[in-house]
Design an enzyme around this catalytic site. Structure first.
Site, mmCIF file in Angstrom:
data_model
loop_
_atom_site.group_PDB
_atom_site.id
_atom_site.type_symbol
_atom_site.label_atom_id
_atom_site.label_comp_id
_atom_site.label_asym_id
_atom_site.label_seq_id
_atom_site.Cartn_x
_atom_site.Cartn_y
_atom_site.Cartn_z
ATOM 1 C CB SER A 193 -0.893 -0.054 1.214
ATOM 2 O OG SER A 193 -0.428 0.926 2.361
ATOM 3 C CE LYS A 194 1.814 7.638 -2.169
ATOM 4 N NZ LYS A 194 3.242 8.017 -2.897
ATOM 5 N NE ARG A 195 -3.480 3.793 3.810
ATOM 6 C CZ ARG A 195 -3.971 2.870 3.807
ATOM 7 N NH1 ARG A 195 -3.765 2.120 5.179
ATOM 8 N NH2 ARG A 195 -4.695 2.150 3.021
#
Ligand code: GLU
Length: 470
Positions: A246-248
């Site tokens: 995930s980008k997070r």
């Protein structure tokens, strides 16, 4: 003709998983002489990010996934941006109501939350009972409403996914989801069906999160009398066994990898292998080679784990293959961030780094010795193999400085002659030279290449500085 589409929501970046979906849709269409279409799914206005559409256009083009039709490419099935298709959805929702596949719902938020409070798992179809003429009258008088899908209470819906096989659900498990919201915007549940039908999409390739809601979409196709498309659902790309990439967590976006110095060909090559393998198991493949080999039976049913080291390795193969001028041009922005490279011969640096940088961001680590020179550890001169230590270095350095001063253009020969005249091995002279000049035991390139990198003046300054420390 096969028509596939990539239908991202504009979130402000293109996730590696999204790019892989786009890649498979592209490869499948192109392999079969079909068309690949880009559609922007931006009906969720709250999530809209300024400039996000452009990031999608730019990323797909940079990855070589040129779409035949799309918002900025034109085509006969537009508009290709969902927020510009509001009237189309309204019209098809009206038709779906006429066919019994949907109905107007006037239930207030209060009623719905009461239902929930009382433990209802889904909407109770209360508004389905309203007489259609009465419902139309209430809509025309401006009463707030949504449109819901009318899902049969009994029966089973099934379809065959081309990767997962037969998928079955009991209709009673499905809810009468909202198709058109009170602001007139469609939900994904409706827009994806209307658009895929109107855009002539016959192979829908998307994430596995839609696998189990697809029977619902099929009920809309059936109610409208439209042929269902084929479906190919793709397993996610994982960070590890339990977490999706995930980008997070950082670095899951295409542009982040480009900024780190990965080459787009290598990224595309690597992500193609996360969920698909060619029959010949080759790993390094260009886009056109993938296109030739792509087939659905190579698409995996299980999730794959993103392994940056593997992508690094592939990237290094692509970096080595670059024409030197191209490597140099790509390296320049990375050099510009490193003050200590100012004044050095950057063409020479590129020549030294191209075989050694797996990813362009390695340039910082590979050149760090240049900045660390000032107080390098003098014990580096101690080398048994080359029979050197700092006393030997102190003794030899004046001669080395003289060779640089007088024989700079033919330094390599001059150093060879020096070792001969002193009756020591060449390695003895070169080790001392390299340590005195670079302050590092491992450097890209040997003594004479480093001399070229620094230039005569800086080379002399460095050798003298080292001598002064001995
Ligand atoms: N907009 C949806 C998404 O980004 C697309 C799903 C689909 O391809 O149908 O997940």
């Amino acid at each position: 003709m096969i028509r596939t589409r990539f239908a991202p929501s504009p979130t402000g970046y293109l996730h590696i998983g999204g790019l892989r979906t786009a890649l498979y849709a592209y490869l499948f269409a192109k392999k079969n002489g079909g068309k690949f279409i880009l559609r922007i799914e931006d009906t969720d206005l709250e999530r809209k990010v300024e400039g996000a559409n452009e990031i999608i256009y730019r990323t797909l083009k940079s990855a070589g996934l040129n779409y035949d039709e799309g918002p900025d490419a034109g085509g006969g099935f537009g508009p290709y941006v969902q927020s510009q298709r509001k009237e189309i959805y309204a019209e098809y929702a009206r038709r779906l109501i006429e066919r019994g596949g949907a109905y107007y719902c006037f239930c207030t938020k209060e009623h719905l939350s009461e239902l929930h409070k009382n433990g209802a798992a889904k909407y109770d179809k209360r508004c389905l009972k309203i007489d259609p003429a009465e419902a139309r009258r209430r809509v025309e008088s401006g009463e707030p409403h949504v449109i819901r899908q009318n899902i049969p209470l009994t029966g089973v819906s099934s379809y065959t996914d081309l990767v997962f096989g037969e998928i079955k659900v009991d209709n009673k498990e499905l809810e009468d989801n909202v198709l058109i919201k009170s602001d007139g915007m469609p939900t994904y549940n409706f827009a994806n069906v209307v658009d895929d039908y109107l855009m002539g999409i016959n192979y829908v390739i998307r994430g596995v999160e839609y696998l189990s809601s697809t029977p619902k979409y099929n009920l809309i196709y059936d109610a409208m009398g439209w042929p269902r498309p084929n479906y190919i659902h793709l397993q996610p790309i994982m960070k590890d066994a339990n977490r999706k990439l995930s980008k997070r967590d950082g670095d899951a976006s295409y542009e982040d990898f480009i900024a780190k110095g990965y080459l787009s060909d290598a990224i595309v090559n690597y992500i193609a292998l996360l969920g698909w393998s060619p029959k010949d198991n080759r790993e390094k493949l260009s886009l056109s080679e993938m296109q030739e080999r792509f087939s659905l039976d190579g698409v995996s049913k299980s999730a794959s784990i993103f392994d940056e080291n593997k992508m690094r390795w592939l990237n290094s193969l692509y970096v080595k293959e670059l024409p030197p001028e191209k490597f140099h041009a790509l390296a320049l922005p990375f050099y510009a961030k490193l003050d200590y490279l100012k004044g050095l011969n950057l063409e020479v640096l590129s020549r030294l780094l191209q075989p050694r940088a797996e990813v362009l961001c390695d340039i910082a680590a590979l050149t760090a010795f240049i900045a660390a020179f000032k107080d390098f550890d003098l014990s580096l001169f101690n080398n048994e193999k080359h029979k050197t230590d700092s006393a030997a270095a102190k003794a030899l350095l004046p001669a080395l400085i003289a060779r640089v001063e007088n024989n700079y253009e033919t330094l390599s020969d001059a150093l060879a002659a020096l070792s001969e005249s002193l009756n020591v091995k060449k390695g003895h002279v070169l080790w001392i030279f390299r340590i005195a000049l670079s302050g590092a035991a491992v450097t890209p390139g040997g003594a004479t290449e480093l001399t070229e990198l620094f230039g005569k003046t800086e080379t002399l300054a460095r050798l003298k500085a080292t001598l002064a420390r001995l």
